[in-house]
Design a protein around this motif. Structure first.
Motif, mmCIF file in Angstrom:
data_model
loop_
_atom_site.group_PDB
_atom_site.id
_atom_site.type_symbol
_atom_site.label_atom_id
_atom_site.label_comp_id
_atom_site.label_asym_id
_atom_site.label_seq_id
_atom_site.Cartn_x
_atom_site.Cartn_y
_atom_site.Cartn_z
ATOM 1 N N HIS A 66 -1.540 18.554 4.172
ATOM 2 C CA HIS A 66 -1.044 17.212 3.367
ATOM 3 C C HIS A 66 0.494 17.257 3.256
ATOM 4 N N LYS A 109 -2.836 14.115 -1.765
ATOM 5 C CA LYS A 109 -3.317 14.050 -0.468
ATOM 6 C C LYS A 109 -2.541 13.012 0.399
ATOM 7 N N HIS A 110 -2.204 12.293 -0.467
ATOM 8 C CA HIS A 110 -1.620 10.631 0.536
ATOM 9 C C HIS A 110 0.125 10.654 0.355
ATOM 10 N N LEU A 144 3.800 11.017 1.584
ATOM 11 C CA LEU A 144 4.383 10.703 2.650
ATOM 12 C C LEU A 144 5.945 11.431 2.693
ATOM 13 N N SER A 162 -3.559 6.478 -5.903
ATOM 14 C CA SER A 162 -3.379 7.521 -4.858
ATOM 15 C C SER A 162 -3.510 9.030 -5.365
ATOM 16 N N SER A 163 -3.021 9.699 -4.695
ATOM 17 C CA SER A 163 -3.012 11.247 -4.948
ATOM 18 C C SER A 163 -2.288 11.878 -4.011
ATOM 19 N N ALA A 193 4.099 7.676 -1.577
ATOM 20 C CA ALA A 193 2.602 8.193 -1.263
ATOM 21 C C ALA A 193 2.025 6.726 -0.738
ATOM 22 N N ALA A 194 1.123 7.023 0.146
ATOM 23 C CA ALA A 194 0.275 5.926 0.752
ATOM 24 C C ALA A 194 -0.744 5.589 -0.429
ATOM 25 N N ASN A 210 0.851 -1.286 -0.011
ATOM 26 C CA ASN A 210 0.072 0.109 -0.099
ATOM 27 C C ASN A 210 0.810 1.303 0.013
ATOM 28 N N THR A 211 2.146 1.183 -0.557
ATOM 29 C CA THR A 211 3.000 2.386 -0.595
ATOM 30 C C THR A 211 3.360 2.521 -2.147
ATOM 31 N N PRO A 224 -4.647 4.461 -0.471
ATOM 32 C CA PRO A 224 -5.676 4.609 0.723
ATOM 33 C C PRO A 224 -6.656 3.316 0.575
#
Length: 116
Positions: free
Chosen positions: A89, A59-60, A62, A56-57, A113-114, A21-22, A116
């Protein structure tokens, strides 16, 4: 065992790697004919497209690493970056100066990024 998914892969590199999930993106650059602000906009648009493809986007986000060919461009790059990052974010971020692959390139953006 968790799998590793690679997208847009060549013998040298993948544009997207997904694990647990990354999402990890290859460094993104802009049109070398433009100034640093427009190159940053181009690179971030490519980041947006790759993140969307990976599920992802922005907003996620990392972590982000930004390489500038010249730290004198820090303020101009940050003006574009600050407008692009959604409020609340902001990722962990590093920015440094480096000799990039093409002398006309002024900025390179690397993102994790994560999903979601």
């Amino acid at each position: 065992m968790q799998t590793i998914e690679r997208q847009q892969t060549t013998p040298r590199m993948s544009q997207i790697v997904i694990h647990s999930n990354t999402v990890y993106l290859a460094g993104q650059v802009g049109d070398p004919q433009h100034d640093v602000a427009d190159q940053t906009r181009d690179a971030l648009a490519r980041v947006d497209a790759l993140l969307e493809q990976a599920g992802s986007s922005r907003k996620h986000l990392l972590q982000t690493t930004i390489w500038l060919a010249d730290m004198a461009d820090f303020t101009a790059m940050n003006a574009v970056w600050d407008a692009w990052v959604p409020a609340g974010h902001a990722p962990a971020r590093a920015c440094g100066e480096a000799k990039l692959a093409d002398p006309a390139l002024l900025v390179e953006v690397i993102v994790c990024a994560a999903i979601p």
